[in-house]
Motif scaffolding. Structure first.
Motif, PDB file in Angstrom:
ATOM      1  N   PHE A 264       0.851  -1.191   0.000  1.00  0.00           N
ATOM      2  CA  PHE A 264       0.000   0.000   0.000  1.00  0.00           C
ATOM      3  C   PHE A 264       0.885   1.239   0.000  1.00  0.00           C
ATOM      4  N   VAL A 265       0.701   2.118  -1.010  1.00  0.00           N
ATOM      5  CA  VAL A 265       1.550   3.309  -1.125  1.00  0.00           C
ATOM      6  C   VAL A 265       0.780   4.602  -0.913  1.00  0.00           C
ATOM      7  N   GLY A 266      -0.547   4.516  -0.722  1.00  0.00           N
ATOM      8  CA  GLY A 266      -1.338   5.721  -0.502  1.00  0.00           C
ATOM      9  C   GLY A 266      -1.431   6.575  -1.755  1.00  0.00           C
ATOM     10  N   PRO A 267      -1.825   7.843  -1.624  1.00  0.00           N
ATOM     11  CA  PRO A 267      -1.883   8.730  -2.796  1.00  0.00           C
ATOM     12  C   PRO A 267      -0.476   9.087  -3.257  1.00  0.00           C
ATOM     13  N   ILE A 268      -0.246   9.038  -4.565  1.00  0.00           N
ATOM     14  CA  ILE A 268       1.070   9.355  -5.112  1.00  0.00           C
ATOM     15  C   ILE A 268       0.912  10.321  -6.285  1.00  0.00           C
ATOM     16  N   PRO A 269       1.949  11.107  -6.614  1.00  0.00           N
ATOM     17  CA  PRO A 269       1.882  12.032  -7.756  1.00  0.00           C
ATOM     18  C   PRO A 269       1.624  11.283  -9.061  1.00  0.00           C
ATOM     19  N   ARG A 270       0.968  11.970 -10.006  1.00  0.00           N
ATOM     20  CA  ARG A 270       0.588  11.318 -11.261  1.00  0.00           C
ATOM     21  C   ARG A 270       1.807  10.790 -12.014  1.00  0.00           C
ATOM     22  N   GLU A 271       2.912  11.539 -12.043  1.00  0.00           N
ATOM     23  CA  GLU A 271       4.092  11.079 -12.764  1.00  0.00           C
ATOM     24  C   GLU A 271       4.611   9.771 -12.194  1.00  0.00           C
ATOM     25  N   GLN A 272       4.584   9.649 -10.877  1.00  0.00           N
ATOM     26  CA  GLN A 272       5.017   8.400 -10.244  1.00  0.00           C
ATOM     27  C   GLN A 272       4.071   7.259 -10.590  1.00  0.00           C
ATOM     28  N   LEU A 273       2.766   7.553 -10.600  1.00  0.00           N
ATOM     29  CA  LEU A 273       1.788   6.533 -10.951  1.00  0.00           C
ATOM     30  C   LEU A 273       1.975   6.076 -12.395  1.00  0.00           C
ATOM     31  N   LEU A 274       2.188   7.021 -13.303  1.00  0.00           N
ATOM     32  CA  LEU A 274       2.383   6.661 -14.705  1.00  0.00           C
ATOM     33  C   LEU A 274       3.619   5.791 -14.885  1.00  0.00           C
ATOM     34  N   SER A 275       4.651   6.079 -14.132  1.00  0.00           N
ATOM     35  CA  SER A 275       5.856   5.263 -14.201  1.00  0.00           C
ATOM     36  C   SER A 275       5.562   3.833 -13.750  1.00  0.00           C
ATOM     37  N   LEU A 276       4.776   3.701 -12.668  1.00  0.00           N
ATOM     38  CA  LEU A 276       4.397   2.374 -12.195  1.00  0.00           C
ATOM     39  C   LEU A 276       3.566   1.630 -13.238  1.00  0.00           C
ATOM     40  N   ILE A 277       2.629   2.342 -13.857  1.00  0.00           N
ATOM     41  CA  ILE A 277       1.764   1.718 -14.864  1.00  0.00           C
ATOM     42  C   ILE A 277       2.579   1.238 -16.058  1.00  0.00           C
ATOM     43  N   CYS A 278       3.503   2.077 -16.506  1.00  0.00           N
ATOM     44  CA  CYS A 278       4.297   1.740 -17.690  1.00  0.00           C
ATOM     45  C   CYS A 278       5.131   0.482 -17.483  1.00  0.00           C
ATOM     46  N   ASN A 279       5.468   0.194 -16.248  1.00  0.00           N
ATOM     47  CA  ASN A 279       6.348  -0.937 -15.973  1.00  0.00           C
ATOM     48  C   ASN A 279       5.671  -2.028 -15.160  1.00  0.00           C
ATOM     49  N   ALA A 280       4.338  -2.023 -15.170  1.00  0.00           N
ATOM     50  CA  ALA A 280       3.585  -3.012 -14.413  1.00  0.00           C
ATOM     51  C   ALA A 280       3.277  -4.235 -15.265  1.00  0.00           C
ATOM     52  N   LYS A 281       3.009  -5.310 -14.604  1.00  0.00           N
ATOM     53  CA  LYS A 281       2.534  -6.522 -15.271  1.00  0.00           C
ATOM     54  C   LYS A 281       1.129  -6.295 -15.816  1.00  0.00           C
ATOM     55  N   GLY A 282       0.353  -5.477 -15.104  1.00  0.00           N
ATOM     56  CA  GLY A 282      -0.995  -5.161 -15.542  1.00  0.00           C
ATOM     57  C   GLY A 282      -1.689  -4.245 -14.553  1.00  0.00           C
ATOM     58  N   VAL A 283      -2.832  -3.712 -14.969  1.00  0.00           N
ATOM     59  CA  VAL A 283      -3.682  -2.857 -14.128  1.00  0.00           C
ATOM     60  C   VAL A 283      -4.996  -3.588 -13.885  1.00  0.00           C
ATOM     61  N   VAL A 284      -5.485  -3.515 -12.646  1.00  0.00           N
ATOM     62  CA  VAL A 284      -6.750  -4.161 -12.291  1.00  0.00           C
ATOM     63  C   VAL A 284      -7.783  -3.095 -11.949  1.00  0.00           C
ATOM     64  N   ILE A 285      -8.972  -3.209 -12.561  1.00  0.00           N
ATOM     65  CA  ILE A 285     -10.074  -2.273 -12.304  1.00  0.00           C
ATOM     66  C   ILE A 285     -11.253  -3.085 -11.781  1.00  0.00           C
ATOM     67  N   PRO A 286     -11.405  -3.160 -10.453  1.00  0.00           N
ATOM     68  CA  PRO A 286     -12.420  -4.042  -9.855  1.00  0.00           C
ATOM     69  C   PRO A 286     -13.727  -3.352  -9.508  1.00  0.00           C
ATOM     70  N   SER A 287     -14.014  -2.190 -10.112  1.00  0.00           N
ATOM     71  CA  SER A 287     -15.173  -1.376  -9.711  1.00  0.00           C
ATOM     72  C   SER A 287     -16.464  -2.174  -9.699  1.00  0.00           C
ATOM     73  N   LEU A 288     -17.211  -2.026  -8.617  1.00  0.00           N
ATOM     74  CA  LEU A 288     -18.509  -2.670  -8.479  1.00  0.00           C
ATOM     75  C   LEU A 288     -19.616  -1.819  -9.078  1.00  0.00           C
ATOM     76  N   CYS A 289     -19.363  -0.522  -9.241  1.00  0.00           N
ATOM     77  CA  CYS A 289     -20.376   0.383  -9.799  1.00  0.00           C
ATOM     78  C   CYS A 289     -20.184   0.480 -11.311  1.00  0.00           C
ATOM     79  N   ALA A 290     -21.145   1.101 -11.964  1.00  0.00           N
ATOM     80  CA  ALA A 290     -21.147   1.143 -13.426  1.00  0.00           C
ATOM     81  C   ALA A 290     -20.286   2.249 -13.997  1.00  0.00           C
TER      82      ALA A 290
END
Length: 383
Positions: A264-290
């Motif tokens: 758990f890393v809490g809220p992070i700056p967008r640039e840091q998040l984009l870096s994580l996304i670019c080098n991730a195995k994948g992104v998970v979107i588990p939203s229960l709402c529409a």
């Protein structure tokens, strides 16, 4: 064209992607050569004024509130594009303004007091089906019957009684799921056009060859986002980074501590998040709402990062219809999707980038929005 954008900015206490989208769209229109004026009210500047909450509640229930008419008459736009009037702007000015109006429905607020069509852990359409008094009974807005009451009063006549729906020449929705929902509950289908948001690709390129061993969840840590459900289903042999904040933050943090494979890393700056996304195995979107297409989905596509989404939200709809990605309904399907994404990472990555280029670029958005503006402009006689 001369374009006036009317938007009531949400408070920074509850970060809103809608605020970011409005700023990005205004900048894109300006860069394309249009003369753009943002007519804005900002909750951050208003909320400390005496009796602000009481006045905002009265605005919502009665249609009263601040009017953008003075600034609009001074600017004399060809098009007025309304993004959000809640809770600071009046709706009564819409009857006085004679020029063409376009509106974007970023959520389901006109038919649902909390804007999510979600209650008590499940998707909900009780109010548009059986009456908006139900929102007060269930305290759907901020868990408060008192806070919910003004919105329920405003929504009591449904879409047919909504001033923006009855006034706008064109209504923009962000996904086909949103379009079908509004159509089901009384909106004129001929006025509803799907125009997804765009994002600007990261300024840095994907780093080839890094060890893509970690999955990413990024978003609000609220029940409708499905983060607790995801952690309960998450396999113990897969690493997951959770980024964000919300009213479930303490619970999520405690669960992460008990799971050696979750960070758990809490809220992070967008640039840091984009870096994580670019080098991730994948992104998970588990939203229960529409919910409409979340920005994290578009960011994953442009990075070429595979996405796994829970069925029932608009990201999953897009994957099932167009994009190479994976969806799930239960624990077994989630684990199978993770395995498939690992085995087919390259093909999914290529397909994700192609889907972004086909549908979610700034150029595509500009082409679509300019056509809508022109159509709205042509529908009204001009002196």
């Amino acid at each position: 064209m001369k374009i006036a954008i009317v938007h009531s900015y949400y408070s920074s206490v509850t970060p809103s992607g809608e605020n970011i989208v409005v700023d990005m769209q205004a900048a894109a229109l300006t860069e394309a050569g249009h003369d753009v004026k943002v007519v804005a009210l900002r909750t951050d500047e208003l909320r400390n004024r005496p009796f602000y909450k009481a006045r905002a509640s009265l605005n919502v229930a009665s249609g009263l509130g601040a009017s953008p008419l003075k600034e609009l008459k001074k600017f004399r736009p060809d098009i007025v594009h309304v993004h959000n009037l809640f809770p600071n702007f009046s709706t009564r000015w819409l009857k006085k303004w004679r020029g063409p109006v376009v509106a974007t429905m970023h959520n389901f607020r006109p038919i649902c007091s909390n804007g999510l069509m979600f209650r008590d852990g499940h998707q909900c359409s009780l109010c548009p089906e059986q009456g908006h008094h139900n929102a007060v009974v269930h305290a759907c807005y901020r868990d408060s019957r008192l806070a919910t009451l003004p919105i329920a009063i405003r929504n009591r006549n449904g879409v047919a009684g909504d001033p923006l729906f009855s006034r706008a020449q064109e209504l923009i929705v962000l996904s086909e799921r949103s379009r079908s929902t509004y159509k089901k509950f009384g909106a004129n289908a001929s006025n509803l056009t799907v125009v997804p948001n765009f994002i600007n690709p990261p300024t840095f390129s994907n780093v080839v060859g890094q060890d893509r061993s970690t999955w990413i969840y990024a978003g609000r840590l609220n029940v409708e986002k499905g983060i607790v459900d995801l952690l309960q289903r998450w396999p113990r042999n897969e690493r997951l980074i959770v980024a964000g904040t919300g009213n479930l933050e303490n619970k999520v943090q405690e669960m992460a501590k008990q799971m050696k494979n979750v960070t758990f890393v809490g809220p992070i700056p967008r640039e840091q998040l984009l870096s994580l996304i670019c080098n991730a195995k994948g992104v998970v979107i588990p939203s229960l709402c529409a919910e409409n297409l979340p920005t994290i989905y578009l960011e994953a596509l442009t990075a070429g990062t595979p996405v796994i989404a829970r069925r029932g939200n608009s990201a999953a709809d897009d994957i099932d219809t167009w994009a190479p990605g994976l969806t799930y309904n239960n624990t077994q399907q989630l684990h199978e999707a993770i395995e498939q994404a690992t085995q087919n990472h390259q093909d999914l990555s290529i397909g994700a980038r192609q889907r972004f280029r086909d549908q979610y670029t700034k150029a595509t958005w500009l082409r679509n929005i300019e056509a809508i503006y022109q159509d709205a402009f042509n529908r009204l006689p001009h002196k």
